[in-house]
Motif scaffolding. Structure first.
Motif, PDB file in Angstrom:
ATOM      1  N   PHE C  74       0.802  -1.218   0.000  1.00  0.00           N
ATOM      2  CA  PHE C  74       0.000   0.000   0.000  1.00  0.00           C
ATOM      3  C   PHE C  74       0.829   1.260   0.000  1.00  0.00           C
ATOM      4  N   THR C  75       2.132   1.125   0.265  1.00  0.00           N
ATOM      5  CA  THR C  75       2.983   2.306   0.131  1.00  0.00           C
ATOM      6  C   THR C  75       3.739   2.262  -1.185  1.00  0.00           C
ATOM      7  N   GLY C  76       3.425   1.279  -2.021  1.00  0.00           N
ATOM      8  CA  GLY C  76       4.040   1.242  -3.330  1.00  0.00           C
ATOM      9  C   GLY C  76       5.375   0.534  -3.369  1.00  0.00           C
ATOM     10  N   ASN C  77       5.768  -0.078  -2.270  1.00  0.00           N
ATOM     11  CA  ASN C  77       7.054  -0.767  -2.260  1.00  0.00           C
ATOM     12  C   ASN C  77       6.827  -2.255  -2.505  1.00  0.00           C
ATOM     13  N   LEU C  78       7.256  -2.718  -3.642  1.00  0.00           N
ATOM     14  CA  LEU C  78       7.002  -4.118  -3.960  1.00  0.00           C
ATOM     15  C   LEU C  78       8.205  -5.010  -3.676  1.00  0.00           C
ATOM     16  N   GLY C  79       9.186  -4.502  -3.020  1.00  0.00           N
ATOM     17  CA  GLY C  79      10.306  -5.352  -2.635  1.00  0.00           C
ATOM     18  C   GLY C  79      11.435  -5.348  -3.643  1.00  0.00           C
ATOM     19  N   ILE C  80      12.416  -6.179  -3.355  1.00  0.00           N
ATOM     20  CA  ILE C  80      13.599  -6.275  -4.205  1.00  0.00           C
ATOM     21  C   ILE C  80      13.648  -7.656  -4.840  1.00  0.00           C
ATOM     22  N   SER C  81      13.938  -7.674  -6.125  1.00  0.00           N
ATOM     23  CA  SER C  81      13.943  -8.943  -6.842  1.00  0.00           C
ATOM     24  C   SER C  81      15.153  -9.786  -6.463  1.00  0.00           C
ATOM     25  N   PHE C  82      14.961 -11.088  -6.362  1.00  0.00           N
ATOM     26  CA  PHE C  82      16.077 -11.990  -6.075  1.00  0.00           C
ATOM     27  C   PHE C  82      16.978 -12.139  -7.286  1.00  0.00           C
ATOM     28  N   GLN C  83      16.320 -12.381  -8.424  1.00  0.00           N
ATOM     29  CA  GLN C  83      17.107 -12.647  -9.625  1.00  0.00           C
ATOM     30  C   GLN C  83      17.921 -11.440 -10.045  1.00  0.00           C
ATOM     31  N   HIS C  84      17.287 -10.286  -9.957  1.00  0.00           N
ATOM     32  CA  HIS C  84      17.924  -9.103 -10.499  1.00  0.00           C
ATOM     33  C   HIS C  84      18.474  -8.216  -9.397  1.00  0.00           C
ATOM     34  N   TYR C  85      18.851  -8.841  -8.304  1.00  0.00           N
ATOM     35  CA  TYR C  85      19.364  -8.057  -7.184  1.00  0.00           C
ATOM     36  C   TYR C  85      20.442  -7.117  -7.654  1.00  0.00           C
ATOM     37  N   PRO C  86      20.567  -5.896  -7.274  1.00  0.00           N
ATOM     38  CA  PRO C  86      19.732  -5.233  -6.260  1.00  0.00           C
ATOM     39  C   PRO C  86      18.586  -4.394  -6.808  1.00  0.00           C
ATOM     40  N   ARG C  87      18.130  -4.730  -8.012  1.00  0.00           N
ATOM     41  CA  ARG C  87      17.052  -3.922  -8.561  1.00  0.00           C
ATOM     42  C   ARG C  87      15.754  -4.161  -7.828  1.00  0.00           C
ATOM     43  N   GLU C  88      14.993  -3.103  -7.715  1.00  0.00           N
ATOM     44  CA  GLU C  88      13.702  -3.239  -7.074  1.00  0.00           C
ATOM     45  C   GLU C  88      12.710  -3.857  -8.045  1.00  0.00           C
ATOM     46  N   VAL C  89      11.720  -4.534  -7.462  1.00  0.00           N
ATOM     47  CA  VAL C  89      10.693  -5.179  -8.282  1.00  0.00           C
ATOM     48  C   VAL C  89       9.987  -4.155  -9.171  1.00  0.00           C
ATOM     49  N   TRP C  90       9.647  -3.066  -8.579  1.00  0.00           N
ATOM     50  CA  TRP C  90       8.929  -2.031  -9.326  1.00  0.00           C
ATOM     51  C   TRP C  90       9.748  -1.560 -10.512  1.00  0.00           C
ATOM     52  N   ASP C  91      11.039  -1.507 -10.357  1.00  0.00           N
ATOM     53  CA  ASP C  91      11.930  -1.099 -11.416  1.00  0.00           C
ATOM     54  C   ASP C  91      11.863  -2.086 -12.581  1.00  0.00           C
ATOM     55  N   VAL C  92      11.919  -3.367 -12.219  1.00  0.00           N
ATOM     56  CA  VAL C  92      11.857  -4.402 -13.251  1.00  0.00           C
ATOM     57  C   VAL C  92      10.525  -4.331 -13.988  1.00  0.00           C
ATOM     58  N   ILE C  93       9.449  -4.180 -13.230  1.00  0.00           N
ATOM     59  CA  ILE C  93       8.129  -4.117 -13.852  1.00  0.00           C
ATOM     60  C   ILE C  93       8.050  -2.926 -14.800  1.00  0.00           C
ATOM     61  N   LYS C  94       8.554  -1.790 -14.328  1.00  0.00           N
ATOM     62  CA  LYS C  94       8.516  -0.591 -15.167  1.00  0.00           C
ATOM     63  C   LYS C  94       9.218  -0.821 -16.492  1.00  0.00           C
ATOM     64  N   GLU C  95      10.283  -1.628 -16.429  1.00  0.00           N
ATOM     65  CA  GLU C  95      11.034  -1.878 -17.651  1.00  0.00           C
ATOM     66  C   GLU C  95      10.293  -2.822 -18.585  1.00  0.00           C
ATOM     67  N   ARG C  96       9.669  -3.856 -18.001  1.00  0.00           N
ATOM     68  CA  ARG C  96       9.076  -4.893 -18.845  1.00  0.00           C
ATOM     69  C   ARG C  96       7.691  -4.532 -19.341  1.00  0.00           C
ATOM     70  N   LEU C  97       6.987  -3.742 -18.543  1.00  0.00           N
ATOM     71  CA  LEU C  97       5.580  -3.476 -18.859  1.00  0.00           C
ATOM     72  C   LEU C  97       5.357  -2.849 -20.234  1.00  0.00           C
TER      73      LEU C  97
END
Lengths: 321, 315, 383
Positions: C74-97
């Motif tokens: 609810f604060t918009g923080n979706l965590g950090i991806s394991f595979q793409h550490y240290p990228r944040e999940v939201w960052d990865v989504i922004k790229e792929r979407l």
């Protein structure tokens, strides 16, 4: 020259189970400005005739013979493009169950304007003015033009459909049970309005109904249909006072009279025939109390027994004219 | 003469049977008229023949050691697997030496089993819930509709992974899972809409007035009237089930031993899908089979649609 | 209407909340303890592990983790991806979407643009041979096994014809020192498409003054063509046109695949819808009014038959976000679908959960948009 001259019209529907003899050898004529009524039980072919006149029949309808002369032109045989021009402009129709005649996603006014603009090269604003006139004529407030069909009541929808039918000032209007779905009071009002409008605009009208009381109110001459045949055709007074065909006689007997003597109502035993396999000879013979051998063998000729009084019967009842 | 003297008194079951046969004949005529329905049925019949032919072939012409779909191996062609089609192997062999045609025919049985079972479960659940939601409305309705929303969002693949770690995810269990999950999903919305049109009919009111309980009305009036639609949707669900299983097998997410999807998966993991043209018998037959079976059931569904929905008929 | 929207949004909150819980529980049930797994990741220096674990909410009981997770979402923080550490999940989504969005937006629009007229036209010809042929073909495309279609397309276009040799969404050799990142190009492409869509929708509004339907339709088409022309010129002169073209070139096959399948569905739905409408009385009335066939078919029948098709289209838009997993995998198109699949298979739970969360909220909102849109299109419906 009559406005509409139907001669020996024959039309069947092709179904999986065989041919339905919907309209067989029907002939009648309508003069300009005249009001004709067509009465009969459900399924006797009245609506089929109406649809044939406008060529709105479904794909499985087979036209088998006869002619329909509208202002001298045989409209059953002309190409579709020509017919399209005659539709609504020459002959228009007020459909049964107006509820469904209007497209729900367009405004009512726009649907009438569409009809006008199809036949006349006038612009949108001029068409709107015409619609306002029409609404006034049928007794609807002009603001209703911009509403949708579902916002209208039953009576209002019927009036709108009437306005739409009059939009192009046609010479002949076919009214197919226009008041069946309404309550009696509204029915009366609308009937009166239709008659007034007809007289005002000097239009011919073909009024179709199963309710003989309604027909008698608005028609100058009445045609009685039974099982796809036109069995009697005469002016209103003759039909009521002097019916010649046994079916018409039965209809009158089943009809209570306010002024006449008190008598027992007589129904007519039996049911209308199955038009897939109509009876031999005269189609009414199974229910006719006066039927004889010739009635079962050959169909009677449709002829003029008295001036302007046509009957199709081997033993027409000839009373005073 | 009284009417009752004219009518022959027959036992009720006989009358019901006669009416059922008559309506069956009429519906069949309508189904046949749709043209596409019989086409689909024909294809399904073809697959049924394949299904039946396999054990016959195995018992007579085919040597089980070579032609068994799972553990067969053709020594004669060792080193040349996957071998191209030949007289001995009309559709060639797969990377580990098994006959492709045999695999294809054998898998037909599991595809049918999976498809029909899953679809049946889905439709039974969907019909019940649809009828209940329509009849009771209110809170019950809202709950099931929101549940349907959730189900449609459900991470199916994740669920499968979880299940796979816990149980052996074979054909029947997969059918059960898919069936139950779909049963609570979109189909309830459609069937509920249909049940609502039944609920407002006068005979439901009459039944209530006559003292029918909710259970009775649902069971004897609502459900029989939506069953034609349910049956129709069952066909589409078979398509969906077969398709889903094929996709999941192709991605290697299941524990099934042999299915059409598995066949393509085997080919891919052995690296033979890179050169499409060269090893076409590895992917074309199973791919075509999946497509054809889904296609056939969908056509049957559409054919039934013209029976159930009079407006779609020709006349 | 506003009250209805408010009520629906409240329902969406509840549904979304339940959805989050469901997702969380499923991933908790996954084999292996993902808290330990992350910590064992060799990329993270041992000293930082404990601090990181606390920051990511991987310590504490299941209930604590759950609360932490919900609060984060609810604060918009979706965590950090394991595979793409240290990228944040939201960052990865922004790229792929955007990649998924462009692909499915174009494919859906094409499918609709093809399926709608064909369905409309073929319903009018019910019972003729062409009707059966088109219907059967439509069903075939709708039910074809997607990997099979992908393989066939790749076979025909890559192997036999020699076009579209490489998979993926760009040719690496052309992108050695680009002035912009692929990400920007994708975003700009998405913007262009959305802009053109908006122009098309707006053209209905802009041309409302024109009374007669025929010139009005041409005016609309003119506006859209103008927009297309301007867009083309803008891209051409921008200096990055060739990069955009490279991406579009790679988009060809996946778009073709999705369009073929989707088009089958749209066409069938439109045809069925039209057949229902054709039986209505107002169609007979239209004919009686003397209207030409085309007008009856397009203005009266198709307009009403359009409604279910629009619903279908908008629900299909949900795929724009979640991506067709199968299509993206077959064509190596690194979009949301492929990302999600990889994340689940590689047990990168933050990324997988992030994808699901993002998809979930968007699909729920899209359903609301559908309902509101429907109310606008069908004057009988009001909330």
């Amino acid at each position: 020259m009559p406005l509409l001259d139907v001669k020996n019209l024959t039309m069947h529907y092709t179904t999986k189970m065989g041919d339905v003899h919907a309209v067989d050898d029907v002939s009648f004529a309508i003069e300009p400005g005249e009001a004709i009524g067509l009465v009969g039980e459900s399924g006797c072919g009245k609506t089929s005739i109406a649809l044939t006149l406008l060529r709105l029949l479904p794909d499985n309808a087979k036209f088998l013979g006869g002619s329909v002369l509208f202002e001298g032109v045989d409209i059953v045989r002309i190409p579709e493009e020509e017919m399209r021009k005659i539709r609504w402009r020459g002959i228009s129709m007020i459909f049964q169950a107006a509820m469904n005649s209007l497209n729900p996603v367009y405004r009512v006014g726009d649907q009438i304007i569409e009809a006008i603009q199809t036949h006349f090269p006038i612009d949108y604003q001029a068409a709107r003015r015409r619609v306002a006139e029409l609404f006034d004529l049928v007794g609807l407030a002009p603001e209703l033009m911009d509403r949708y069909p579902h916002e209208y009541s039953g009576g209002m929808k019927q009036r709108a459909v009437i306005a739409m039918a009059l939009a192009c000032a046609p010479k002949l209007v076919i009214a197919d049970e226009p008041t069946t779905a309404l309550d009696v009071i509204v029915q009366d009002r609308i009937l009166r309005r239709i008659d007034e409008v007809r007289k005002e605009l000097n239009m011919a009208m073909l009024y179709i109904s199963h309710d003989i009381a309604v027909i008698a109110e608005v028609s100058q001459r009445i045609g009685v249909m039974y099982a796809g045949n036109l069995v009697e055709f005469a002016d209103t007074v003759t039909i009521f006072k002097n019916p010649a065909h046994p079916y018409t006689i039965a209809l009158m007997s089943a009809f209570p009279s306010i002024k006449g003597e008190k008598r027992k109502l007589q129904g007519l035993p039996g049911e209308p025939p199955d038009l897939l396999r109509p009876p031999s000879g005269c189609r009414f013979h199974p229910r006719c109390p006066y039927a004889t051998a010739v009635c079962t063998e050959s169909p009677p000729e449709y002829r003029e027994i008295q001036p302007q009084h046509y009957v199709a019967c081997w033993h027409p009842h000839l009373g005073r004219s | 003469m009284l009417i009752s003297e004219k009518v022959k008194i027959e036992p009720l079951w006989k009358i019901r049977l006669r009416l059922a046969i008559r309506s069956l004949r009429r519906n069949w005529a309508l189904f046949w008229e749709s043209r596409i329905g019989p086409l689909g049925l024909g294809i399904i019949l073809f697959f049924v023949l394949l299904m039946i032919a396999h054990p016959i072939l195995m018992a007579t012409v085919w040597d089980p050691r070579v032609y068994d779909p799972i553990v067969g191996f053709d020594r004669a062609l060792v080193g040349r697997h996957p071998a191209p089609p030949s007289w001995a192997h009309p559709l060639g062999t797969d990377p580990i030496g098994r006959d492709v045609l045999s695999q294809l025919m054998w898998s037909t049985r599991s595809e049918f089993a999976l498809g029909v079972t899953s679809a049946l479960i889905t439709v039974v659940i969907g019909t019940l819930i649809g009828a209940i939601c329509a009849y009771f409305g209110g809170v019950i309705d809202t709950i099931f509709m929101r549940l349907a929303d959730l189900v449609m969002l459900f991470p199916f693949i994740a669920l499968l992974m979880v299940l796979r770690s816990v149980i052996h995810l074979d054909l029947w269990r997969l059918a059960l899972v898919m069936g139950i999950l779909s049963g609570f999903g979109g189909i309830t919305i459609t069937l509920k809409a249909q049940a609502l049109t039944v609920k407002v009919k006068p005979y439901i009111e009459a039944a209530k007035v006559a003292g029918g309980s909710a259970f009775h009305i649902i069971r004897h009036h609502i459900i029989p009237n939506i069953m034609p639609l349910s049956f129709l949707y069952m066909m589409f669900n078979v398509t969906g089930a077969v398709f889903t299983e094929a996709v999941l097998s192709y991605f290697g997410l299941l524990d099934i031993r042999m299915s059409w999807g598995i066949m393509i998966h085997t080919a891919e993991s052995a690296g033979y899908l890179g050169a499409f043209g060269q090893y076409w018998w590895l992917w074309a037959p199973p791919g075509a089979a999946i497509t054809l079976l889904c296609f056939a059931f969908y056509l049957v569904g559409r054919g039934l649609d013209t029976v159930v929905n009079p407006r779609l008929r020709k006349r | 209407m506003l009250r209805y929207i408010g009520w629906r949004i409240a329902q969406i909150f509840v549904t979304f909340f339940l959805f989050l819980t469901m997702v969380f529980l499923i991933f908790q049930a996954m084999p292996g303890d993902y808290t330990k797994q992350f910590i064992m990741n060799p990329k993270i220096p041992p000293e930082a592990r404990q601090a990181l674990a606390e920051r990511l909410g991987l310590t504490g009981s299941v209930w604590d983790q759950y609360l932490h997770y919900v609060r984060n979402v609810f604060t918009g923080n979706l965590g950090i991806s394991f595979q793409h550490y240290p990228r944040e999940v939201w960052d990865v989504i922004k790229e792929r979407l955007p990649r998924t969005a462009v692909l499915f937006l174009v494919a859906d629009l094409l499918a609709f643009a093809l399926g709608y007229p064909l369905g409309k036209y073929i319903a009018w010809r019910r019972g003729r041979i062409s009707d059966y042929v088109v219907t059967v073909t439509g069903v075939l495309f709708y039910t074809i096994f997607t990997p099979l279609l992908a393989i066939i397309l790749l076979f025909v276009f890559s192997n036999v014809l020699g076009w579209f040799r490489s998979g993926g969404f760009l040719t690496p050799s052309l992108w050695l020192r680009p002035p912009v990142s692929p990400q920007t190009v994708f975003l700009l492409l998405t913007a262009t498409i959305c802009g053109l869509l908006g122009l098309w929708a707006g053209s209905y509004f802009l041309t409302r003054r024109i009374g007669h339907p025929r010139p009005r339709a041409w005016a609309r088409r003119g506006l859209v063509a103008l927009g297309l022309g301007l867009a083309g010129i803008a891209w051409g002169y921008s200096g990055i046109g060739s990069y955009a073209w490279d991406i579009v070139w790679h988009m060809f096959l996946p778009v073709l695949a999705v369009t073929l399948i989707s088009f089958g569905g749209t066409m069938l739905l439109m045809r069925d819808s039209m057949l229902e409408v054709i039986r209505e009385d107002y169609i007979t009335t239209a004919k009686a009014k003397g209207l030409p066939e085309k007008v009856i078919r397009d203005k009266h029948a198709a307009r009403t038959a359009l409604l279910p098709t629009i619903t279908n289209f908008t629900i299909g838009l949900g795929f724009i976000v979640s991506g067709g997993i199968v299509t993206e995998t077959m064509f190596s198109w690194k979009g949301m679908g492929l990302t999600y699949l990889e994340a689940v298979l590689q047990q990168d739970f933050p990324l997988a959960m992030g994808c699901l969360t993002f998809t979930g909220i968007l699909v729920l909102l899209l359903h609301l948009v559908v309902d509101v849109l429907y109310a606008f299109l069908d004057p009988r419906i009001s909330y």
